[in-house]
Design a protein around this motif. Structure first.
Motif, PDB file in Angstrom:
ATOM      1  N   GLU A   7       0.777  -1.050   0.114  1.00  0.00           N
ATOM      2  CA  GLU A   7      -0.245  -0.002   0.418  1.00  0.00           C
ATOM      3  C   GLU A   7       1.054   1.346   0.101  1.00  0.00           C
ATOM      4  O   GLU A   7       1.973   0.928   0.962  1.00  0.00           O
ATOM      5  N   ASN A   8       0.675   2.147  -0.946  1.00  0.00           N
ATOM      6  CA  ASN A   8       0.636   3.498  -1.064  1.00  0.00           C
ATOM      7  C   ASN A   8       0.531   4.263   0.045  1.00  0.00           C
ATOM      8  O   ASN A   8      -0.427   5.135   0.251  1.00  0.00           O
ATOM      9  N   ASP A  15      -6.787   8.322   1.269  1.00  0.00           N
ATOM     10  CA  ASP A  15      -8.225   7.576   1.952  1.00  0.00           C
ATOM     11  C   ASP A  15      -8.499   7.803   3.206  1.00  0.00           C
ATOM     12  O   ASP A  15     -10.204   8.519   3.539  1.00  0.00           O
ATOM     13  N   ALA A  16      -7.410   8.142   3.922  1.00  0.00           N
ATOM     14  CA  ALA A  16      -8.536   8.693   6.067  1.00  0.00           C
ATOM     15  C   ALA A  16      -8.685   9.617   5.761  1.00  0.00           C
ATOM     16  O   ALA A  16      -9.451   9.976   6.430  1.00  0.00           O
ATOM     17  N   ALA A  62       6.217  12.941  -5.086  1.00  0.00           N
ATOM     18  CA  ALA A  62       5.586  12.410  -5.756  1.00  0.00           C
ATOM     19  C   ALA A  62       5.585  12.681  -6.921  1.00  0.00           C
ATOM     20  O   ALA A  62       4.980  13.839  -7.497  1.00  0.00           O
ATOM     21  N   GLY A  63       5.308  11.688  -7.709  1.00  0.00           N
ATOM     22  CA  GLY A  63       4.607  11.681  -8.978  1.00  0.00           C
ATOM     23  C   GLY A  63       3.496  10.898  -9.427  1.00  0.00           C
ATOM     24  O   GLY A  63       2.824  11.162  -8.860  1.00  0.00           O
ATOM     25  N   PRO A  64       3.184  10.842 -10.806  1.00  0.00           N
ATOM     26  CA  PRO A  64       1.980  10.617 -11.187  1.00  0.00           C
ATOM     27  C   PRO A  64       1.093   9.696 -10.657  1.00  0.00           C
ATOM     28  O   PRO A  64       0.017   9.609 -10.696  1.00  0.00           O
ATOM     29  N   ALA A  69      -3.985   8.115  -7.373  1.00  0.00           N
ATOM     30  CA  ALA A  69      -4.390   7.601  -6.574  1.00  0.00           C
ATOM     31  C   ALA A  69      -5.086   8.263  -5.675  1.00  0.00           C
ATOM     32  O   ALA A  69      -6.239   8.190  -5.660  1.00  0.00           O
ATOM     33  N   VAL A  70      -4.287   9.324  -5.189  1.00  0.00           N
ATOM     34  CA  VAL A  70      -4.531  10.079  -4.245  1.00  0.00           C
ATOM     35  C   VAL A  70      -6.221  10.943  -4.796  1.00  0.00           C
ATOM     36  O   VAL A  70      -6.990  10.967  -3.792  1.00  0.00           O
TER      37      VAL A  70
END
Ligand SMILES: Cc1cc2nc3c(=O)[nH]c(=O)nc-3n(C[C@H](O)[C@H](O)[C@H](O)COP(=O)(O)OP(=O)(O)OC[C@H]3O[C@@H](n4cnc5c(N)ncnc54)[C@H](O)[C@@H]3O)c2cc1C
Length: 384
Positions: A7-8, A15-16, A62-64, A69-70
């Protein structure tokens, strides 16, 4: 062999925050059409506003892949906040890719603290969705650059600290000869010139803004005079495309989850059965899930290729936003029909998903324009 999915941590964090903060305010933000201050503050506190700032400047670097996902996780709970986040990341990326911009390091360090929000003021009343061809033009008076423009939609208008503005270059010849400027939010001469009352993304604060002889020094010019168009194409277009696709994906995922929950929870009491006992509704849910999963895989692949620097990824990048926008329109439409009156009467958040999903197709480059670009690219024709 068992494959364990790692998990990233940034996606888990997003998500939290999305579940604990964004979800709590999403309905109120939508009902009131108010800018989601609590949610944006929570993104800052979680370090997410600095997600794509280089690590050397205090960000997460961070990258794409992580970014999409975020963004998708945020959009599943509050699409307005996700769109605010997307415009912020695009403004950040403009600066990341502008090595000659004198204020670059200082501004990126401030963004990494999580207390500074950026946005793009590109679209103009005169050239509408053709953001690559601003009709406003900078006027030079010595070291003073005077900006006057009618910007038609600016996400986070009046809330952002950092506005990246495009305008026609002082010596422009071609329609695309533009220059990008950084304008701080408190600069005199900049005002909100109308209301935002959208059918969807109602918390976006995407109001029109007027710039009247806004004076900035040369240090606020993000790129050389006339070099705005390549910077927009290199920095903004790819991140906006995949980020917009991520917003569409998050919205569609939320609608699918909402319908699943509704089918399980709602009863046909006279038949002693749940709504899920109806085969056609189960089939629609299946169609929605297939569409979401297919597009999630497509977007993950494109994001990965961008991150790897694949020189042939442009066509897929162009496809990503158009494909996801169409998918979200179809999935949310299917969700509305599957949910029946419960969706129509706003019992569920599916109706909000349906309205939010409509924005992407009209945000520039619009789906119509992307279809034209993709067709041209396939036929080896120049896009502009
Ligand atoms: C929620 C929201 C937030 C936004 N936030 C921002 C922001 O932060 N910053 C910013 O700069 N802009 C922002 N925009 C503006 C957005 O990017 C577009 O510029 C805007 O939605 C275009 O609306 P319009 O009425 O001017 O479209 P028009 O340009 O008038 O388009 C009308 C129709 O014509 C079609 N069309 C236009 N050109 C072509 C063509 N060449 N070929 C075929 N069809 C074409 C379009 O697809 C559309 O269906 C936002 C928009 C929305 C809806």
């Amino acid at each position: 062999m068992t494959v364990t999915k790692v998990e990233n941590p940034w996606v888990a964090k997003a998500d939290a925050v999305a579940h604990s903060v964004l979800a709590r305010h999403a309905n109120d933000v939508d009902d009131m059409g108010r800018w989601p201050a609590e949610s944006v503050a929570a993104l800052g506190e979680a370090g997410l506003l600095g997600l794509t700032v280089p690590a050397a400047l205090g960000g997460a670097g961070a990258g794409p892949t992580t970014f999409t996902a975020v963004t998708s996780a945020l959009a599943a709970q509050c699409a307005s906040t996700a769109m605010i986040y997307l415009m912020h990341v695009c403004a950040t990326q403009v600066m990341v890719r502008a090595p000659s911009f004198p204020l670059r390091e200082g501004l990126l360090k401030r963004i990494a603290t999580g207390r500074h929000l950026g946005t793009l003021a590109f679209s103009e009343k005169g050239s509408r969705s053709h953001f690559w061809a601003p009709v406003s033009q900078v006027v030079l008076e010595g070291d003073r650059h005077l900006l006057s423009a009618d910007k038609s939609w600016v996400t986070s208008a009046g809330h952002a600290d950092i506005y990246i503005i495009n305008t026609r270059a002082s010596r422009a010849v071609e329609l695309t000869d533009s220059t990008l400027y950084y304008v701080p939010g408190d600069t005199p001469g900049m005002s909100i010139s109308g209301d935002f009352n959208g059918m969807g993304l109602r918390g976006n604060g995407s109001a029109p803004m007027r710039l009247e002889k806004v004076a900035v020094p040369t240090s606020h010019r993000v790129c050389d005079d006339g070099a705005g168009f390549p910077l927009m194409m290199e920095a903004v277009l790819p991140w906006f495309q995949v980020g917009s696709a991520a917003v569409s994906l998050g919205i569609a995922r939320a609608a699918t989850a909402g319908i699943r929950q509704h089918l399980l929870a709602s009863k046909l009491e006279h038949l002693h059965q749940p709504l899920a006992s109806l085969m056609n509704l189960r089939a629609r849910l299946a169609q929605m899930q297939i569409a979401v999963d297919t597009h999630a895989a497509f977007l993950a692949d494109i994001s990965h290729r961008m991150e790897e620097g694949d020189p042939n990824v442009l066509l897929a990048v162009l496809e990503s936003k158009a494909a996801a926008a169409e998918m979200a329109l179809q999935v949310t439409d299917l969700a509305m029909r599957t949910g029946g009156g419960a969706c129509f009467s706003r019992h569920l958040s599916v109706e909000r998903n349906f309205r939010d999903a409509r924005a992407s197709a009209v945000m520039a480059p619009t789906t119509d324009v992307l279809h034209d670009f993709i067709g041209k690219a396939l036929l080896d024709m120049p896009l502009f």
